[in-house]
Design an enzyme around this catalytic site. Sequence first.
Site, mmCIF file in Angstrom:
data_model
loop_
_atom_site.group_PDB
_atom_site.id
_atom_site.type_symbol
_atom_site.label_atom_id
_atom_site.label_comp_id
_atom_site.label_asym_id
_atom_site.label_seq_id
_atom_site.Cartn_x
_atom_site.Cartn_y
_atom_site.Cartn_z
ATOM 1 N N LYS A 101 0.701 -0.973 -0.008
ATOM 2 C CA LYS A 101 0.066 0.000 0.057
ATOM 3 C C LYS A 101 0.658 1.001 -0.458
ATOM 4 C CE LYS A 101 -3.880 -2.317 0.711
ATOM 5 N NZ LYS A 101 -3.948 -3.590 0.344
HETATM 6 C C1 LIG Z 1 -4.091 -4.867 -0.184
HETATM 7 C C2 LIG Z 1 -3.299 -6.039 0.145
HETATM 8 C C3 LIG Z 1 -3.129 -7.587 -0.976
HETATM 9 C C4 LIG Z 1 -4.729 -6.836 -1.844
HETATM 10 O O1 LIG Z 1 -4.518 -6.037 -2.488
HETATM 11 P P1 LIG Z 1 -5.607 -5.359 -3.458
HETATM 12 O O2 LIG Z 1 -5.467 -4.041 -4.460
HETATM 13 O O3 LIG Z 1 -7.039 -4.742 -2.722
HETATM 14 O O4 LIG Z 1 -6.501 -6.516 -4.125
HETATM 15 C C5 LIG Z 1 -2.611 -7.929 -0.881
HETATM 16 N N1 LIG Z 1 -1.869 -8.047 -0.217
HETATM 17 C C6 LIG Z 1 -0.833 -6.948 0.782
HETATM 18 C C7 LIG Z 1 0.112 -7.495 2.036
HETATM 19 C C8 LIG Z 1 -2.282 -6.280 1.214
HETATM 20 O O5 LIG Z 1 -2.016 -4.737 2.000
#
Ligand SMILES: *Cc1c(COP(=O)(O)O)cnc(C)c1O
Length: 494
Positions: free
Chosen positions: A112
């Site tokens: 993120k």
């Molecule tokens: C948010 C997240 C995901 C999923 O990603 P999306 O964009 O919501 O599909 C996968 N792995 C981690 C560690 C995340 O923080």
Amino acid sequence: MNIMYKSTRSNSAKVTASQAILKGLADDGGLFVPDQIPALDIPLSSLPSLSYQETAYEVMKLYFSDFTEEELKHCIRGAYDDKFDTAQIAPLVKKDGAFYLELFHGKTIAFKDMALSILPYLMTTSAKKNHVENEIVILTATSGDTGKAALAGFADVPGTSIIVFYPKDGVSPIQERQMVTQKGDNTHVVGIVGNFDDAQTGVKQMFGSKELAERMNKKGYQFSSANSINIGRLVPQIVYYVYAYGQLLKQGEIECGDAINVVVPTGNFGNILAAYYAKNMGLPIETLFCASNENKVLYDFFQTGNYDRKREFFVTSSPSMDILISSNLERLLYKIAGEDPETVKGLMDALGGAGEYQITQEMRDKLTGFVGGFATEKETADTIRKVYKAADYIIDPHTAVAAHVYYTKAADTSRKTVIASTASPYKFTRSVTDAIDKEKYDAMGDFELVDELNRLSGVKVPGAIGEIRTAPIVHDTVCDKSEMQQTVERILGL
Ligand SMILES: *Cc1c(COP(=O)(O)O)cnc(C)c1O
């Protein structure tokens, strides 16, 4: 080319990129999509020589057409600096035949950060461009990682405040601790009694309330979103797929134009949608593997064309993917529905009402290029152990879900495969050490396990973990999922 943004749910007036970033969600509840997906306008052969920041500029300039070069470069410089623990920002490492694109070298050690370190810059620049006087209140639901990354990005950013809702019992102990220790006078963290979908639904309701918006406006506030529905998050995520292709060229693993595969551990469908946009921009990607955990609503969707959220919800070792309503799928539906907002609105109404929808065969035919896969909890743990044994490399449970799908579906293709590695194993120490040797590590405390993981992996303990060991808890608000709006009103003094 001047890209404008339109809603997935109606033919209402188009808005500029900066307006779409400020608003987050369209007024009709739809998501903003670019009125066309721009093509990369630099040759693939130039990618290996571009830094991450330069790649970011080449991608983002195509989407954020109302930002000046100076503004955009300012945002990129501010975001991708030494907050990341490697100058490469997103290193691509080869382990046991696969290429792990490590997206966890930012401040909060999950992917993120790739988008949320730049979103505050994009947001404040957008506010200035549009002469916004109100304070921007970032309202966010998190399955664990968005919350901390958004808090870290927006903490003490003038003209903004941020309120994060997380499922009280649905995040890892380290994720929770990261959030409740967040500093910054403008930060608010609230645990809810409910799951992520409840948090996301509550946030969407507040966004949709005209009455609330009016009362906020009177007090000098307006909402925006740091969730992955914001185009200001989606676009920065396209960058690292383009960068990864450049790295494969640079490492001599592919020739210019060779197609690659990508495997993405998926929850809200934001990360994989960014890969899909990259493909539509001309990046040679053959297959996009959508990897789910036991909450495999997307796997079933790709198998049958039926999206059904009415099912048991599982709390898994990959909590950031414990999601039954994948918001960003709406943008894919829009594409495969021939950009027809009526169709999308119909499907979304069905999802909100009956709880499921079925797409037509014609739409399904446009999903070639996607393959769904999933991993059970046991397969996830087995994959962590397997990769550790095979390559002396420790991956987190989210990445392991993707790695399982790689081993079972992609490893035998002749294409080079990039696995989006979305979190540091240090964020999920218990699940990771349990997978490697449960008997040995079961009795140890969470922070003891950090030291153990350090010994096992030889990877330096990230600063993010060191910090929260001693940081005091400053947020302890908890509310029921039905009280989210009252909580926001109290925080803002409405
Ligand atoms: C948010 C997240 C995901 C999923 O990603 P999306 O964009 O919501 O599909 C996968 N792995 C981690 C560690 C995340 O923080």
